[in-house]
Design an enzyme around this catalytic site. Structure first.
Site, short mmCIF file in Angstrom:
data_model
loop_
_atom_site.label_atom_id
_atom_site.label_comp_id
_atom_site.label_asym_id
_atom_site.label_seq_id
_atom_site.Cartn_x
_atom_site.Cartn_y
_atom_site.Cartn_z
N ARG A 42 0.82 -1.22 0.00
CA ARG A 42 0.00 0.00 0.00
C ARG A 42 0.86 1.27 0.00
O ARG A 42 0.38 2.34 -0.37
CB ARG A 42 -0.95 -0.03 1.21
N ILE A 51 -7.81 6.98 -1.14
CA ILE A 51 -7.61 5.53 -1.15
C ILE A 51 -8.37 5.03 0.07
O ILE A 51 -8.22 5.56 1.17
CB ILE A 51 -6.11 5.16 -1.14
N SER A 52 -9.23 4.05 -0.13
CA SER A 52 -10.15 3.63 0.93
C SER A 52 -9.41 3.04 2.13
O SER A 52 -8.28 2.57 2.03
CB SER A 52 -11.12 2.58 0.39
N GLN A 53 -10.10 3.04 3.26
CA GLN A 53 -9.58 2.43 4.48
C GLN A 53 -9.38 0.92 4.24
O GLN A 53 -10.25 0.26 3.68
CB GLN A 53 -10.62 2.64 5.59
#
Ligand code: SAH
Length: 215
Positions: free
Chosen positions: A32, A58-60
């Protein structure tokens, strides 16, 4: 990749109830750190959404994990993602599925994600720029469809592009502070729907591309 930080995140996801080993393995395998920039790199393994370009996020990781788990992806499946963003969710899906089609309305985000995934040697993702709320009719039907932006209403065009047995995961809600992830399953005889969890996503914006995104 900061392996210790990655392992802490995986432990945190397990503790939060993520049990699908294929999902956890995919999250462990996708670095990530590569999907964020600047000072956010140090925070890449935190269980939190982080900013990317064009005011998007950017999503959790928990949300990525929970939505991917709910999608029940298998290795032979053809998956559509709406909202490429950084390409992170697409990369996670690509580790599990046969092929991933991903649409983004901001061309620079799509190009950047495409470059990054090639650099990460992920070759089973196909990119397109445009309004993903219309789906990808030429590639339909899909075994799985995931929307990573919040739709005001259930997106009928995407429902129509589900194969029989197909699953659509989509956050739905007009209120940005109150969206619910819905799962819609196409059966032999119709549709079945259930709700998963509350989330906060950037809006799914239908219609023409902004001028900024056309460069
Ligand atoms: N899945 C991404 C996070 C998505 S953020 C990741 O893993 O990083 C939501 C993205 O959806 C944004 O990049 C936004 O530009 C895009 N988006 C919003 N509406 C869209 C639409 N109608 N079609 C395609 N992309 C859209």
């Amino acid at each position: 990749m900061n392996v210790a930080a990655m392992q802490r995140l995986i432990a945190e996801l397990r503790a939060a109830g993520i049990a699908d080993e294929a999902v956890l393995e995919a999250i462990a395998a996708v670095d990530r750190e590569r999907f964020v920039s600047g000072t956010f790199v140090e925070r890449a393994w935190e269980n939190t959404a982080l900013p990317i370009a064009f005011g998007q996020t950017i999503s959790q990781p928990y949300v990525v994990a929970a939505m991917t788990e709910a999608l029940r992806v298998g290795p032979r499946m053809k998956v559509l993602e709406v909202g490429t963003g950084s390409g992170y969710q697409a990369a996670v899906l690509a580790k599990i599925a046969r092929r991933v089609y991903t649409i983004e309305r901001y061309k620079p985000l799509s190009r950047e994600a495409e470059r990054l995934l090639l650099d990460l040697r992920i070759h089973n993702v196909v990119f397109d720029v445009g309004d993903g709320s219309a789906g990808w009719p030429r590639q339909a039907p899909f075994d799985r469809i995931i929307v990573t932006a919040a739709a005001e209403e259930r997106p009928q065009a995407l429902i129509d592009q589900l194969a029989v047995g197909g699953i659509l995961i989509v956050p739905v809600g007009r209120d940005p502070t109150n969206q619910i992830v819905e799962r819609i399953v196409r059966t032999e005889t119709g549709l079945r729907r259930d709700t998963l969890m509350p989330v906060r996503f950037v809006p799914l914006v239908a219609g023409p591309l902004p001028v900024l995104g056309q460069g």
